[in-house]
Design a protein around this motif. Structure first.
Motif, PDB file in Angstrom:
ATOM      1  N   PHE A 192       0.841  -1.196   0.000  1.00 48.77           N
ATOM      2  CA  PHE A 192       0.000   0.000   0.000  1.00 48.77           C
ATOM      3  C   PHE A 192       0.879   1.249   0.000  1.00 48.77           C
ATOM      4  O   PHE A 192       2.032   1.211   0.429  1.00 48.77           O
ATOM      5  N   PRO A 193       0.328   2.384  -0.464  1.00 48.39           N
ATOM      6  CA  PRO A 193       1.078   3.645  -0.370  1.00 48.39           C
ATOM      7  C   PRO A 193       1.398   3.995   1.080  1.00 48.39           C
ATOM      8  O   PRO A 193       0.655   3.627   1.999  1.00 48.39           O
ATOM      9  N   GLU A 194       2.490   4.699   1.276  1.00 47.59           N
ATOM     10  CA  GLU A 194       2.884   5.074   2.627  1.00 47.59           C
ATOM     11  C   GLU A 194       1.953   6.139   3.215  1.00 47.59           C
ATOM     12  O   GLU A 194       1.761   6.191   4.429  1.00 47.59           O
ATOM     13  N   HIS A 195       1.400   6.991   2.338  1.00 45.58           N
ATOM     14  CA  HIS A 195       0.575   8.098   2.814  1.00 45.58           C
ATOM     15  C   HIS A 195      -0.819   8.031   2.208  1.00 45.58           C
ATOM     16  O   HIS A 195      -0.993   7.660   1.042  1.00 45.58           O
ATOM     17  N   GLU A 196      -1.807   8.406   3.004  1.00 44.01           N
ATOM     18  CA  GLU A 196      -3.189   8.443   2.524  1.00 44.01           C
ATOM     19  C   GLU A 196      -3.374   9.620   1.578  1.00 44.01           C
ATOM     20  O   GLU A 196      -2.933  10.734   1.879  1.00 44.01           O
ATOM     21  N   PRO A 197      -4.018   9.434   0.428  1.00 42.29           N
ATOM     22  CA  PRO A 197      -4.206  10.539  -0.514  1.00 42.29           C
ATOM     23  C   PRO A 197      -5.255  11.529  -0.023  1.00 42.29           C
ATOM     24  O   PRO A 197      -5.994  11.255   0.928  1.00 42.29           O
ATOM     25  N   ASP A 198      -5.342  12.669  -0.709  1.00 40.98           N
ATOM     26  CA  ASP A 198      -6.306  13.696  -0.321  1.00 40.98           C
ATOM     27  C   ASP A 198      -7.731  13.326  -0.730  1.00 40.98           C
ATOM     28  O   ASP A 198      -8.689  13.841  -0.159  1.00 40.98           O
ATOM     29  N   TYR A 199      -7.893  12.480  -1.733  1.00 41.30           N
ATOM     30  CA  TYR A 199      -9.216  12.113  -2.228  1.00 41.30           C
ATOM     31  C   TYR A 199      -9.718  10.838  -1.536  1.00 41.30           C
ATOM     32  O   TYR A 199      -8.917  10.026  -1.052  1.00 41.30           O
ATOM     33  N   PRO A 200     -11.038  10.641  -1.475  1.00 35.95           N
ATOM     34  CA  PRO A 200     -11.592   9.439  -0.832  1.00 35.95           C
ATOM     35  C   PRO A 200     -11.252   8.176  -1.628  1.00 35.95           C
ATOM     36  O   PRO A 200     -11.177   8.201  -2.855  1.00 35.95           O
ATOM     37  N   VAL A 201     -11.046   7.079  -0.910  1.00 34.11           N
ATOM     38  CA  VAL A 201     -10.710   5.798  -1.530  1.00 34.11           C
ATOM     39  C   VAL A 201     -11.692   4.734  -1.041  1.00 34.11           C
ATOM     40  O   VAL A 201     -11.956   4.626   0.166  1.00 34.11           O
ATOM     41  N   LEU A 202     -12.227   3.976  -1.974  1.00 36.53           N
ATOM     42  CA  LEU A 202     -13.107   2.852  -1.651  1.00 36.53           C
ATOM     43  C   LEU A 202     -12.494   1.585  -2.231  1.00 36.53           C
ATOM     44  O   LEU A 202     -12.282   1.486  -3.442  1.00 36.53           O
ATOM     45  N   TRP A 203     -12.195   0.612  -1.377  1.00 35.97           N
ATOM     46  CA  TRP A 203     -11.657  -0.675  -1.810  1.00 35.97           C
ATOM     47  C   TRP A 203     -12.815  -1.647  -2.008  1.00 35.97           C
ATOM     48  O   TRP A 203     -13.564  -1.932  -1.069  1.00 35.97           O
TER      49      TRP A 203
END
Length: 437
Positions: free
Chosen positions: A407-418
């Motif tokens: 997974f990426p180290e940092h959470e992005p600014d936009y919402p994420v749905l898995w």
């Protein structure tokens, strides 16, 4: 070995033997409390009576630690409301002890376990337990059993086992009031100052003797209700503990089911997908025609004309884990979204790198998704691609079996749905997750 050193060794061994429980245990701050009968937690503190710690074996102490951390992991410290504290602890014990036994833990004599409660949550069990109380509030009690002491109520169908312990006594005989805090009423003052860990179990809010749960410290005074519906820090810690345990080996079946229930409650994935994307829609207004709601007042205001949605990015794991019918289901739901909103859907196909890109609008309906690529799985290239191409999506929906820990180290600014297929794999460190099934 003094109690502090014994507790430290038990926590260290728990981290090595059962990393799921050990990592959660390290979240809480140990605190010596000679007034309690054994151990207790409110989600932040791991309080213990040193006499109790000295009295039980090393294996039993690991079981008690695992039991105690399961309470906040299940949000028991936030869910009691105005329920009786002692009976609530009994219900919570029944809901988790079978999971601990299945995981190989040893619990002190007196622990609560009944097969009829396996797989049920504390609220369901609490309701069932209350049915066994008479009009005076006293439970029906069975007979003393030989062997390890189990404190169960005799059920209306006569199938329950128990002893002469009267669970659920009045507040006069219980050391806890409705707020879950300790009370000195009816207990010898010397015992309160330094309990030997052998207080009468009829008076204890932990009748199973395996670890008491108390309300979170943000509970409202007088009724035990918490300020927040859930403890999000513990849910995040739960997801991290699951990933750590999977890196070290498989989770026991009961624990796996528990985690799925806590982190990903069963709701139709189509409803969740629609709800997730609809929340990102923006309303667009126009003066022609004007709002009819205000015309009778002589006011001309714009009316809602369309709901607009910025670009959606759909990332698809092409490692071979997504079946064609699952892809078709998802294409159908995305087509419905394009019919509802004036937006575009950018599809990124990815395994260890981006292997394809497609852009769809309402003119392309119905959508037909054709997988491109295959091989391993790495989630990071999609996030990197979005950043490098200066895409500012309304949201990212990632369709995968989650059988990857990259997974990426940092959470992005936009919402994420898995959007997970298969029901297994890793728990994401950020975003929401739904099961496509």
């Amino acid at each position: 070995m003094n109690a502090d050193r014994k507790l430290l060794k038990a926590r260290a061994d728990l981290l090595l033997r059962q990393p799921f429980f050990g990592s959660l245990c390290l979240r809480m701050v140990p605190h010596e409390d000679c007034t309690c009968n054994g151990t207790w937690t409110d989600g932040k503190t791991l309080a213990y009576n040193p006499h109790f710690v000295d009295r039980i074996s090393h294996e039993e102490l690991q079981g008690v630690l695992a039991h105690t951390v399961m309470h906040p992991a299940c949000q028991h410290h936030k869910r009691r409301g105005n329920r009786d504290a002692r009976l609530w602890n009994m219900a919570c014990d029944y809901s988790i002890n079978w999971i601990l036994l299945e995981a190989g833990f040893t619990l002190p004599d007196g622990f609560m376990d009944d097969e009829k409660y396996h797989g049920k949550n504390a609220e369901e069990i609490f309701t069932d337990l209350t049915r066994n109380f008479d009009q005076a509030g006293n439970p029906e009690i069975g007979k003393q059993q030989d062997g390890p002491k189990r404190i169960d109520i005799e059920y209306e169908d006569g199938k329950g086992e128990g002893n002469d312990l009267e669970a659920g006594e009045d507040d006069e005989r219980s050391p806890t009031g409705e707020d879950g805090e300790s009370s000195t009423e009816g207990i010898d003052s010397e015992e309160i100052e330094d309990s030997e860990g052998e207080t009468d179990e009829e008076q204890s809010a932990d009748p199973g003797g395996t670890g008491e749960v108390r309300d979170a410290d943000d509970a409202e005074s007088g009724n035990g209700e918490s300020g927040d519906e859930t403890d999000k820090d513990w849910l995040q810690a739960l997801a991290q503990a699951v990933n750590l345990a999977r890196d070290c080996g498989d989770l026991p079946g009961g624990l796996e089911r528990f985690v799925q229930t806590m982190l990903y409650p069963k709701v139709d994935w189509r409803e969740l997908l629609d709800r997730f994307i609809s929340a990102r829609a923006r309303n667009d207004y126009a003066w022609t025609p004007p709002s009819r709601r205000h015309l009778h007042l002589g006011m001309y205001l714009p009316s809602l004309s369309t709901e607009q949605l910025p670009e959606i990015v759909l990332a698809v794991d092409t490692s071979g884990s997504i079946a064609p019918d699952e892809l078709d289901q998802f294409a159908t739901e995305l087509s419905s979204i394009l019919e509802t909103y004036e937006t575009t859907v950018r599809v990124l196909w990815c395994d260890l790198e981006i292997t394809g890109e497609q852009l769809f609008s309402r003119a392309d309906l119905p959508l037909e998704l054709q997988a491109a690529g295959g091989g391993g799985t790495d989630f990071r290239p999609v996030f990197k691609w979005i950043e490098q191409n200066y895409i500012d999506p309304a949201c990212l929906v990632y369709l995968s079996d989650m059988e990857c820990g990259q997974f990426p180290e940092h959470e992005p600014d936009y919402p994420v749905l898995w959007a997970r297929t298969g029901g297994g794999g890793y728990s994401p460190p950020f975003g929401d997750m739904i099961d496509v099934c």
